[in-house]
Write a protein that holds these residues in place. Structure first.
Motif, PDB file in Angstrom:
ATOM      1  N   GLY A 126       0.801  -1.217   0.000  1.00  9.82           N
ATOM      2  CA  GLY A 126       0.000   0.000   0.000  1.00  9.82           C
ATOM      3  C   GLY A 126       0.834   1.266   0.000  1.00  9.82           C
ATOM      4  N   PRO A 127       0.239   2.384   0.434  1.00 11.91           N
ATOM      5  CA  PRO A 127       0.926   3.684   0.382  1.00 11.91           C
ATOM      6  C   PRO A 127       2.088   3.811   1.362  1.00 11.91           C
ATOM      7  CG  PRO A 127      -1.188   3.897   1.490  1.00 11.91           C
ATOM      8  CD  PRO A 127      -1.131   2.496   0.932  1.00 11.91           C
ATOM      9  N   TRP A 128       2.212   2.873   2.302  1.00  8.26           N
ATOM     10  CA  TRP A 128       3.322   2.922   3.262  1.00  8.26           C
ATOM     11  C   TRP A 128       4.577   2.288   2.687  1.00  8.26           C
ATOM     12  CZ3 TRP A 128       2.367   6.188   6.930  1.00  8.26           C
ATOM     13  CH2 TRP A 128       1.037   6.425   7.294  1.00  8.26           C
ATOM     14  N   ALA A 129       4.468   1.685   1.503  1.00 11.64           N
ATOM     15  CA  ALA A 129       5.600   0.989   0.892  1.00 11.64           C
ATOM     16  C   ALA A 129       6.582   1.974   0.272  1.00 11.64           C
ATOM     17  CB  ALA A 129       5.098   0.014  -0.170  1.00 11.64           C
ATOM     18  N   GLY A 130       7.845   1.595   0.334  1.00 14.46           N
ATOM     19  CA  GLY A 130       8.890   2.393  -0.302  1.00 14.46           C
ATOM     20  C   GLY A 130      10.115   2.503   0.582  1.00 14.46           C
ATOM     21  N   ASP A 131      11.068   3.248   0.089  1.00 12.67           N
ATOM     22  CA  ASP A 131      12.299   3.520   0.829  1.00 12.67           C
ATOM     23  C   ASP A 131      12.271   4.992   1.212  1.00 12.67           C
ATOM     24  OD1 ASP A 131      14.836   3.822   1.851  1.00 12.67           O
ATOM     25  OD2 ASP A 131      15.818   2.726   0.234  1.00 12.67           O
ATOM     26  N   PHE A 132      12.103   5.261   2.487  1.00 17.29           N
ATOM     27  CA  PHE A 132      11.923   6.626   2.973  1.00 17.29           C
ATOM     28  C   PHE A 132      13.152   7.132   3.728  1.00 17.29           C
ATOM     29  CE2 PHE A 132       7.839   4.612   2.443  1.00 17.29           C
ATOM     30  CZ  PHE A 132       7.190   5.523   1.624  1.00 17.29           C
ATOM     31  N   ARG A 133      14.272   6.453   3.524  1.00 24.15           N
ATOM     32  CA  ARG A 133      15.509   6.880   4.177  1.00 24.15           C
ATOM     33  C   ARG A 133      16.088   8.076   3.431  1.00 24.15           C
ATOM     34  NH1 ARG A 133      18.187   1.102   4.031  1.00 24.15           N
ATOM     35  NH2 ARG A 133      17.302   1.327   1.955  1.00 24.15           N
ATOM     36  N   ASP A 134      16.453   9.098   4.161  1.00 27.91           N
ATOM     37  CA  ASP A 134      17.015  10.328   3.607  1.00 27.91           C
ATOM     38  C   ASP A 134      18.540  10.236   3.753  1.00 27.91           C
ATOM     39  OD1 ASP A 134      17.959  12.887   3.115  1.00 27.91           O
ATOM     40  OD2 ASP A 134      16.409  13.891   4.281  1.00 27.91           O
ATOM     41  N   TRP A 135      19.191   9.711   2.715  1.00 25.69           N
ATOM     42  CA  TRP A 135      20.625   9.448   2.796  1.00 25.69           C
ATOM     43  C   TRP A 135      21.463  10.691   3.060  1.00 25.69           C
ATOM     44  CZ3 TRP A 135      21.466   4.852   4.215  1.00 25.69           C
ATOM     45  CH2 TRP A 135      20.654   3.803   3.774  1.00 25.69           C
ATOM     46  N   PRO A 136      21.172  11.843   2.441  1.00 28.28           N
ATOM     47  CA  PRO A 136      21.973  13.033   2.780  1.00 28.28           C
ATOM     48  C   PRO A 136      21.860  13.406   4.267  1.00 28.28           C
ATOM     49  CG  PRO A 136      20.841  13.376   0.699  1.00 28.28           C
ATOM     50  CD  PRO A 136      20.287  12.095   1.282  1.00 28.28           C
ATOM     51  N   SER A 137      20.679  13.286   4.841  1.00 29.76           N
ATOM     52  CA  SER A 137      20.516  13.593   6.270  1.00 29.76           C
ATOM     53  C   SER A 137      21.242  12.577   7.147  1.00 29.76           C
ATOM     54  CB  SER A 137      19.032  13.620   6.660  1.00 29.76           C
ATOM     55  OG  SER A 137      18.392  14.693   6.036  1.00 29.76           O
ATOM     56  N   ILE A 138      21.194  11.309   6.765  1.00 27.70           N
ATOM     57  CA  ILE A 138      21.888  10.266   7.525  1.00 27.70           C
ATOM     58  C   ILE A 138      23.389  10.524   7.488  1.00 27.70           C
ATOM     59  CG2 ILE A 138      22.454   7.796   7.560  1.00 27.70           C
ATOM     60  CD1 ILE A 138      19.498   7.377   6.486  1.00 27.70           C
ATOM     61  N   ARG A 139      23.915  10.836   6.315  1.00 30.53           N
ATOM     62  CA  ARG A 139      25.353  11.106   6.192  1.00 30.53           C
ATOM     63  C   ARG A 139      25.749  12.351   6.990  1.00 30.53           C
ATOM     64  NH1 ARG A 139      24.155   8.910   1.057  1.00 30.53           N
ATOM     65  NH2 ARG A 139      25.459   7.088   0.640  1.00 30.53           N
ATOM     66  N   ALA A 140      24.935  13.389   6.926  1.00 37.38           N
ATOM     67  CA  ALA A 140      25.229  14.618   7.683  1.00 37.38           C
ATOM     68  C   ALA A 140      25.219  14.339   9.185  1.00 37.38           C
ATOM     69  CB  ALA A 140      24.221  15.714   7.323  1.00 37.38           C
ATOM     70  N   TRP A 141      24.245  13.546   9.654  1.00 40.71           N
ATOM     71  CA  TRP A 141      24.190  13.188  11.078  1.00 40.71           C
ATOM     72  C   TRP A 141      25.450  12.422  11.470  1.00 40.71           C
ATOM     73  CZ3 TRP A 141      23.849   8.512  13.823  1.00 40.71           C
ATOM     74  CH2 TRP A 141      23.500   8.632  15.170  1.00 40.71           C
ATOM     75  N   ALA A 142      25.860  11.478  10.646  1.00 46.16           N
ATOM     76  CA  ALA A 142      27.057  10.681  10.936  1.00 46.16           C
ATOM     77  C   ALA A 142      28.307  11.561  10.988  1.00 46.16           C
ATOM     78  CB  ALA A 142      27.212   9.576   9.897  1.00 46.16           C
ATOM     79  N   ARG A 143      28.424  12.505  10.060  1.00 49.34           N
ATOM     80  CA  ARG A 143      29.582  13.409  10.078  1.00 49.34           C
ATOM     81  C   ARG A 143      29.577  14.254  11.342  1.00 49.34           C
ATOM     82  NH1 ARG A 143      28.253  13.644   4.594  1.00 49.34           N
ATOM     83  NH2 ARG A 143      27.131  15.606   4.872  1.00 49.34           N
ATOM     84  N   ASP A 144      28.392  14.721  11.750  1.00 42.32           N
ATOM     85  CA  ASP A 144      28.287  15.510  12.979  1.00 42.32           C
ATOM     86  C   ASP A 144      28.687  14.667  14.196  1.00 42.32           C
ATOM     87  OD1 ASP A 144      27.489  17.916  14.480  1.00 42.32           O
ATOM     88  OD2 ASP A 144      25.897  16.605  15.244  1.00 42.32           O
ATOM     89  N   VAL A 145      28.214  13.433  14.247  1.00 43.52           N
ATOM     90  CA  VAL A 145      28.603  12.535  15.341  1.00 43.52           C
ATOM     91  C   VAL A 145      30.116  12.344  15.328  1.00 43.52           C
ATOM     92  CG1 VAL A 145      28.479  10.158  16.201  1.00 43.52           C
ATOM     93  CG2 VAL A 145      26.383  11.361  15.562  1.00 43.52           C
ATOM     94  N   GLY A 146      30.700  12.148  14.164  1.00 45.46           N
ATOM     95  CA  GLY A 146      32.149  11.988  14.059  1.00 45.46           C
ATOM     96  C   GLY A 146      32.901  13.183  14.613  1.00 45.46           C
ATOM     97  N   ARG A 147      32.448  14.395  14.300  1.00 50.03           N
ATOM     98  CA  ARG A 147      33.084  15.604  14.840  1.00 50.03           C
ATOM     99  C   ARG A 147      32.971  15.624  16.363  1.00 50.03           C
ATOM    100  NH1 ARG A 147      30.962  17.774  10.080  1.00 50.03           N
ATOM    101  NH2 ARG A 147      29.000  18.353  11.052  1.00 50.03           N
TER     102      ARG A 147
END
Length: 168
Positions: free
Chosen positions: A139-160
């Motif tokens: 149904g309408p809940w199907a798909g890939d809703f991961r925001d890769w740029p946001s995930i990468r930015a969060w990871a870089r911030d955690v790294g800092r």
């Protein structure tokens, strides 16, 4: 060099893929990052920082992630800890914040974890297991809703933050 443990817990691989990207970003930032399934973690002592991620199912964390936080609570208290969960799906998944389940929130407070990040989830017919999830994945809940740029930015911030906190 500071070693970071990146832990994931999930059923269909979507949270693991997020954890893989986080570990890669940490490595690109000059840190050592080990990636483990939550059920495989025996010790957090060798790590200067820990990131724990769990898939959300009905607003609950995976039991193996909760068990890790419980069993290693004392050791986690002595190092920086970041938490993330993935799971919101559907048209409103982007930017949606989901609170920690009560028991996990209590553990997070006791170990003084940083604010939890919420990432969209992935629900596809090929990865859905069980009748309920298979219906949802059609149904309408199907798909890939991961925001890769946001995930990468969060990871870089955690790294800092790891580099700053661990070297102080």
């Amino acid at each position: 060099m500071t070693a970071v443990l990146v832990v994931h817990a999930g059923r269909s691989g979507g949270t693991k893929e997020i954890a893989e990207v986080i570990a890669a970003e940490l490595r690109d930032g000059g840190l050592t990052a080990d990636l483990l399934d939550a059920a495989e973690v025996e010790d957090v002592e060798p790590y200067g920082a820990v990131i724990v991620g769990s898939a959300l199912y009905h607003r609950r964390w995976r039991p193996e992630a909760v068990r890790l936080l419980t069993e290693h609570e004392e050791a986690l208290r002595n190092r920086p800890v970041w938490l993330f969960h993935s799971g919101p799906c559907g048209p409103l998944a982007a930017g949606k914040r989901v609170s920690l389940p009560a028991g996990v929130a209590l553990l997070a407070a006791r170990i003084d974890a940083e604010r939890t990040a919420t990432f969209g989830g992935k629900l596809t017919p090929d990865t859905a297991s069980g009748l309920f999830w298979k219906i949802m994945a059609a149904g309408p809940w199907a798909g890939d809703f991961r925001d890769w740029p946001s995930i990468r930015a969060w990871a870089r911030d955690v790294g800092r933050r790891v580099r700053i906190r661990v070297t102080l």
